[in-house]
Design a protein around this motif. Structure first.
Motif, PDB file in Angstrom:
ATOM      1  N   ASN A  32     -10.975   6.817  10.177  1.00  0.00           N
ATOM      2  CA  ASN A  32     -10.526   6.098  11.415  1.00  0.00           C
ATOM      3  C   ASN A  32      -9.396   5.431  11.148  1.00  0.00           C
ATOM      4  OD1 ASN A  32     -11.163   3.597  10.005  1.00  0.00           O
ATOM      5  ND2 ASN A  32     -13.297   3.985  10.503  1.00  0.00           N
ATOM      6  N   LYS A  33      -8.897   4.968  12.204  1.00  0.00           N
ATOM      7  CA  LYS A  33      -7.639   4.404  12.291  1.00  0.00           C
ATOM      8  C   LYS A  33      -7.338   3.092  11.676  1.00  0.00           C
ATOM      9  CE  LYS A  33      -5.413   6.578  15.488  1.00  0.00           C
ATOM     10  NZ  LYS A  33      -5.793   8.065  14.923  1.00  0.00           N
ATOM     11  N   VAL A  34      -6.357   3.038  10.687  1.00  0.00           N
ATOM     12  CA  VAL A  34      -5.998   2.184   9.767  1.00  0.00           C
ATOM     13  C   VAL A  34      -4.693   1.433  10.040  1.00  0.00           C
ATOM     14  CG1 VAL A  34      -5.408   1.792   7.418  1.00  0.00           C
ATOM     15  CG2 VAL A  34      -7.150   3.553   8.000  1.00  0.00           C
ATOM     16  N   THR A  35      -4.511   0.313  10.197  1.00  0.00           N
ATOM     17  CA  THR A  35      -2.919  -0.149  10.440  1.00  0.00           C
ATOM     18  C   THR A  35      -2.602  -0.533   9.115  1.00  0.00           C
ATOM     19  OG1 THR A  35      -3.989  -2.414  10.948  1.00  0.00           O
ATOM     20  CG2 THR A  35      -3.772  -1.221  12.895  1.00  0.00           C
ATOM     21  N   SER A  36      -1.218  -0.346   8.968  1.00  0.00           N
ATOM     22  CA  SER A  36      -0.740  -0.738   7.683  1.00  0.00           C
ATOM     23  C   SER A  36      -0.407  -1.887   7.281  1.00  0.00           C
ATOM     24  CB  SER A  36       0.295   0.363   7.309  1.00  0.00           C
ATOM     25  OG  SER A  36       1.276   0.245   8.190  1.00  0.00           O
ATOM     26  N   GLN A  80      -5.115  -2.221   1.196  1.00  0.00           N
ATOM     27  CA  GLN A  80      -4.310  -1.164   1.710  1.00  0.00           C
ATOM     28  C   GLN A  80      -5.334  -0.133   2.528  1.00  0.00           C
ATOM     29  OE1 GLN A  80      -1.852   0.745  -1.325  1.00  0.00           O
ATOM     30  NE2 GLN A  80      -2.016  -1.402  -2.214  1.00  0.00           N
ATOM     31  N   TRP A  81      -6.658   0.109   2.058  1.00  0.00           N
ATOM     32  CA  TRP A  81      -7.380   1.147   2.577  1.00  0.00           C
ATOM     33  C   TRP A  81      -8.346   0.524   3.651  1.00  0.00           C
ATOM     34  CZ3 TRP A  81     -12.640   2.840   3.251  1.00  0.00           C
ATOM     35  CH2 TRP A  81     -12.635   4.278   3.308  1.00  0.00           C
ATOM     36  N   TYR A  82      -8.673  -0.775   3.740  1.00  0.00           N
ATOM     37  CA  TYR A  82      -9.387  -1.290   4.843  1.00  0.00           C
ATOM     38  C   TYR A  82      -8.530  -1.266   6.289  1.00  0.00           C
ATOM     39  CZ  TYR A  82     -13.734  -2.774   2.764  1.00  0.00           C
ATOM     40  OH  TYR A  82     -14.976  -2.842   2.107  1.00  0.00           O
ATOM     41  N   ASN A  83      -9.138  -1.182   7.519  1.00  0.00           N
ATOM     42  CA  ASN A  83      -8.320  -1.270   8.503  1.00  0.00           C
ATOM     43  C   ASN A  83      -8.435  -2.928   8.998  1.00  0.00           C
ATOM     44  OD1 ASN A  83     -10.909  -1.849  10.031  1.00  0.00           O
ATOM     45  ND2 ASN A  83     -10.758   0.223  10.556  1.00  0.00           N
ATOM     46  N   GLU A  86     -12.117  -4.225   9.326  1.00  0.00           N
ATOM     47  CA  GLU A  86     -12.779  -4.228   8.108  1.00  0.00           C
ATOM     48  C   GLU A  86     -12.448  -5.475   7.095  1.00  0.00           C
ATOM     49  OE1 GLU A  86     -11.846  -0.257   6.941  1.00  0.00           O
ATOM     50  OE2 GLU A  86     -13.432   0.630   7.917  1.00  0.00           O
TER      51      GLU A  86
ATOM     52  N   LYS B  58      -5.291   6.766  -6.636  1.00  0.00           N
ATOM     53  CA  LYS B  58      -5.058   5.711  -6.184  1.00  0.00           C
ATOM     54  C   LYS B  58      -6.466   5.035  -5.319  1.00  0.00           C
ATOM     55  CE  LYS B  58      -2.159   2.984  -2.654  1.00  0.00           C
ATOM     56  NZ  LYS B  58      -1.247   3.416  -1.854  1.00  0.00           N
ATOM     57  N   TYR B  59      -7.121   5.752  -4.560  1.00  0.00           N
ATOM     58  CA  TYR B  59      -8.162   5.487  -3.881  1.00  0.00           C
ATOM     59  C   TYR B  59      -9.088   6.271  -4.343  1.00  0.00           C
ATOM     60  CZ  TYR B  59      -4.718   3.706  -0.115  1.00  0.00           C
ATOM     61  OH  TYR B  59      -3.924   3.195   0.375  1.00  0.00           O
ATOM     62  N   PRO B  63     -10.363   9.167   1.267  1.00  0.00           N
ATOM     63  CA  PRO B  63      -9.227   9.601   2.080  1.00  0.00           C
ATOM     64  C   PRO B  63      -8.218   8.661   2.340  1.00  0.00           C
ATOM     65  CG  PRO B  63     -11.238   9.122   3.313  1.00  0.00           C
ATOM     66  CD  PRO B  63     -11.784   8.866   2.124  1.00  0.00           C
ATOM     67  N   ARG B  65      -6.709   7.461   4.888  1.00  0.00           N
ATOM     68  CA  ARG B  65      -7.203   7.546   6.213  1.00  0.00           C
ATOM     69  C   ARG B  65      -5.738   7.520   7.194  1.00  0.00           C
ATOM     70  NH1 ARG B  65     -11.950   3.391   7.116  1.00  0.00           N
ATOM     71  NH2 ARG B  65     -10.645   1.787   6.286  1.00  0.00           N
ATOM     72  N   GLU B  66      -5.111   6.761   6.891  1.00  0.00           N
ATOM     73  CA  GLU B  66      -3.763   6.955   7.896  1.00  0.00           C
ATOM     74  C   GLU B  66      -3.183   8.113   7.768  1.00  0.00           C
ATOM     75  OE1 GLU B  66      -0.539   3.354   8.744  1.00  0.00           O
ATOM     76  OE2 GLU B  66      -1.491   3.468   6.738  1.00  0.00           O
ATOM     77  N   ASP B  69      -5.448  10.767   9.481  1.00  0.00           N
ATOM     78  CA  ASP B  69      -5.303  10.719  10.868  1.00  0.00           C
ATOM     79  C   ASP B  69      -3.952  11.305  11.472  1.00  0.00           C
ATOM     80  OD1 ASP B  69      -7.392   7.788  11.319  1.00  0.00           O
ATOM     81  OD2 ASP B  69      -7.881   9.695  10.885  1.00  0.00           O
ATOM     82  N   LYS B  76      -8.742  17.665   7.227  1.00  0.00           N
ATOM     83  CA  LYS B  76      -9.683  16.694   6.717  1.00  0.00           C
ATOM     84  C   LYS B  76     -11.199  17.118   6.948  1.00  0.00           C
ATOM     85  CE  LYS B  76     -10.257  13.223  10.587  1.00  0.00           C
ATOM     86  NZ  LYS B  76      -9.849  12.087  11.199  1.00  0.00           N
TER      87      LYS B  76
END
Lengths: 202, 563
Positions: A32-36, A80-83, A86, B58-59, B63, B65-66, B69, B76
């Protein structure tokens, strides 16, 4: 006993639909959407997590969470992975644990003894079980899993530790048996000859 | 526009069908050019993640995710797609199609030399007489112009070359292949096989039939059971273009491969009624190049080949080359997938397995074989597995933390079993792909758009798949059974096919009984687009057999200048 359904593994054949959790993501990612918004853990938070993760998967006759670099893994995932949502949920969960520790043990997590840390974890596991029960009573048989963000902190934290540990080199090759160049496949093989679970392949 | 060397034959695409076309054409003495739109992938050298530990990522295997998407929002959804294999797949942002999120059709595509032969599921099953007769019998689509007898020797021919591991079962609905030794069942799978035989007289379970070697074969080493074939295989133990067909074609000295070559359209000469050349756009320089040849094999994948034909418009073919019938792009099919039954079989705690078997079990179709038994037409099969679960599947259900929790997870979990249904899809005119009238890709080529819905027949089959799956698992002693009637969008099974179908009548089909265009004698289409019906078995083996058969025909035709 089993509080939660097993996540069934379509390890060999095809990705079956499973819940959107870190484990599911390792099995086969949903996204789903992640903001970096890189937001690294503070050294205080990292220290607390280091202590907690070692209580969840301690060093035994095999290496534990710290040996396996679990705190760094959690740091990468959370920052980094969580949005944002989260990450916020994770931080507030961690804060709640810290507040509870101060109330209960008169010290923050980073100064707590192993016994005190365990008492905090036990408390938060109880809360997670309650949450799980309540959820179970309200949901229909529709197979949707709660979003990561609504998960109790104990559930989230323990899952991060487990995934971080068993997908690390130390966890996969020392806590489990890594047999990736098996050379043969034997369908009926005594567990006693292996002693532990094989590390899965991906 | 440059003119280029004249080749005897041009093959568009280098995946499962293209590799076979190139091998057969070169071995018959023709000078062949393969045009591949993706980048080159060299056997062994470019399997950059093979045997790497998951900790190297790394992860781990989660995935990005960014990135997904933004650039891999379709890919995916491929079960084999992850950070371990992403380099083999198409970038959806760079090479878009007109993807409709509200009514999705997944076009899951490779973008490399070898195509999806690198990441395919490797399951190989023959179509049966029942499959070739199906359309005629229940009057959907058009009749196949061939029957099992027309293709059976070609199945044998390709199987002997690629190497197929499996167990002969002598079933009319699933003819046996030329088998290398089967892979072993796990203990619980053997128990399941026995239980199914004991409880049912209409169904059975066999080991998956797969294009993976269980002993040395044609200079390739057997499987070393590392597990994840989709990362590529240095020993060439599973069939891919890189491990099998391309080396054979190269050995003849008659093969030229040109990667980064996006085919824009085919040039048609109305005087000779033949295609004279293939127009290519170089993916790097964007330069346009014309390649000429006497013969063209379109093997660019179902959607890819059909897109090229639709785009190759001329005065004579205003709706796309070889499309006098008007059916080009229509009758798009895929298998239904997503319906499953999973459970746990208690006991056998002292039993385990050794090695990583890249294959599962198979329950062949058992519905509507000799008579119509159900409200839906045709049928389905199950791919399955029975193995001990590991921490990934068990940790969430355990309570506690600490030493006991950890040591518990270091042990294998209970025996997990599962069945995943693959259902046949009816050919319907209403399911189609076409070219967008408003959107083009970075090469200026019109994007593909899809119009696809499962029909009542596919939807009606779901309940039966779940119900019978449950009955089978219960008969095997499974508990904690979970059923799913979820159905993936079209394209989700990665078995899309049918958009340039074979048939007897030029008015209702694009290709004849040898995969030759009715309208254009020197163009053959041998990938999934040729399929007249879908069966419920994995189709790649049939593409291979049809390709080898088509080349045999084409080379004979070439000798007489297609007269």
């Amino acid at each position: 006993m089993s509080r939660r359904r097993f996540l069934k593994q379509a390890a060999i054949v095809l990705g079956a639909s499973i819940s959107t959790s870190v484990t599911a993501a390792v099995l086969k990612g949903a996204s789903n959407k992640v903001t970096s918004n890189m937001s690294k853990l503070s050294s205080q938070q990292l220290s607390a997590l280091t202590l907690l993760s070692e209580r969840i998967i301690p060093k035994t006759d095999t290496p534990g969470a710290i040996d396996a670099g679990v705190p760094d893994f959690i740091n990468i995932i959370v920052s980094q992975w969580y949005n944002d949502e989260e990450r916020l949920a994770f931080f507030s969960g961690l804060k709640a644990m810290d507040s509870f520790c101060i109330k209960q043990c008169n010290c923050p997590l980073v100064q707590a003894s192993p016994v005190q840390l365990d008492s905090v974890l036990t408390e938060f596991e109880m809360q997670a079980v309650k949450h799980e029960k309540a959820l179970h009573e309200t949901t229909t048989h529709e197979k949707t899993s709660p979003e990561q963000t609504s998960k109790p902190i104990f559930t989230t934290l323990r899952e991060l530790v487990v995934v971080g540990f068993f997908t690390s080199k130390v966890g996969a090759t020392q806590a489990l048996v890594h047999n990736h160049m098996a050379g043969k496949f034997v369908g009926d093989y005594p567990l006693s000859k292996v002693g532990k679970a094989w590390a899965p392949f991906y | 526009m440059l003119n280029n060397t004249n080749y005897d034959a041009i093959v568009v695409g280098s995946g499962i069908s293209g590799g076979w076309a190139a091998k057969e054409l070169t071995e018959k003495g023709l000078n062949v050019l393969i045009l591949e739109r993706g980048r080159p992938v060299e056997h062994v050298k470019d399997y950059v993640t093979e045997h790497k530990g998951i900790w190297d990522f790394k992860y781990r295997n989660m995935p990005d995710r960014e990135l997904y998407d933004k650039e891999y929002f379709v890919q995916k959804n491929n079960h084999a797609f992850s950070e371990l294999t992403r380099h083999f797949f198409n970038n959806d942002l760079k090479n878009p199609y007109d993807y409709n999120e509200d009514k999705p059709f997944y076009w899951l595509r490779g973008d490399v030399l070898g195509g999806r032969s690198l990441t395919w599921g490797r399951q190989v099953y023959r179509f049966s007489e029942l499959d070739f007769k199906a359309n005629k019998q229940d009057n959907h689509g058009v009749d196949w112009p061939i029957r099992y007898d027309d293709i059976k020797d070609w199945y044998s021919y390709v199987e002997k070359f690629i190497g197929v591991s499996g167990q002969a079962e002598n079933l009319p609905q699933l003819p046996d292949s030329e088998f290398l030794p089967p892979m072993q069942f796990t203990k619980i799978e053997q128990d399941m096989k026995n239980s199914i035989a004991e409880h049912f007289d209409d169904r059975m379970m066999t080991i998956g039939r797969c294009a993976i070697l269980t002993k040395p074969h044609n200079g390739r080493a057997p499987c070393h059971y590392c597990g994840p074939c989709h990362r590529g295989c240095m020993t060439g133990s599973y069939f891919s273009s890189q491990s099998s067909t391309l080396p054979a074609a190269k050995k003849t000295g008659k093969l030229t491969i040109r990667s980064h070559s996006v085919v824009e359209k085919l040039d048609y000469d109305p005087l000779t009624k033949k295609v004279t050349g293939v127009q290519v756009i170089d993916a790097n320089s964007k330069e346009k190049i014309l390649f000429t040849s006497k013969l063209v094999f379109l093997c660019a994948s179902t959607v890819g080949s059909t897109q090229i034909l639709l785009h190759s418009k001329s005065e004579n073919f205003p709706n796309g080359l070889a499309n006098s019938s008007g059916v080009l792009g229509h009758y798009l099919m895929d298998h239904t997938i997503g319906m499953s039954a999973m459970g746990v079989i208690p006991g056998s705690e002292e039993d385990y397995h050794y090695g990583n078997r890249p294959n599962g079990t198979y329950i062949p179709r058992f519905k509507n074989l000799n008579k119509q038994q159900t409200s839906f037409l045709r049928g389905y099969g199950y791919q399955g597995w029975g193995g001990r679960m590991d921490w990934r599947g068990t940790h969430a259900a355990k309570s506690g933390f600490g030493k006991d929790f950890k040591e518990d997870l270091q042990q294998p979990g209970p025996w997990g079993v599962g069945l995943i249904g693959f259902g046949e899809c009816l050919p319907r005119f209403e399911n189609y792909m076409k070219l967008s009238t408003s959107k083009v890709d970075s090469y200026g080529i019109p994007q593909v758009e899809f119009n696809f819905e499962w029909s009542k027949n596919e939807l009606d089959m779901r309940e039966d798949m779940a119900k019978e799956g449950e009955a089978i698992l219960k008969a095997c002693g499974a508990i904690d059974i979970e059923l799913s009637t979820h159905i993936h969008p079209g394209g989700g099974a990665i078995h899309e096919m049918g958009t340039a179908r074979m048939g007897n009548d030029p008015k209702t089909s694009v290709l004849n009984n040898f995969n030759q265009c009715h309208d254009v004698a020197n163009v053959y289409v041998t990938d999934g687009s040729c399929m007249t019906s879908a069966s419920c078995v994995n189709p790649s083996l049939t593409y291979m057999a049809l390709t080898a058969r088509a080349v045999d025909h084409a080379v004979k035709q070439l000798a007489t200048n297609f007269s």
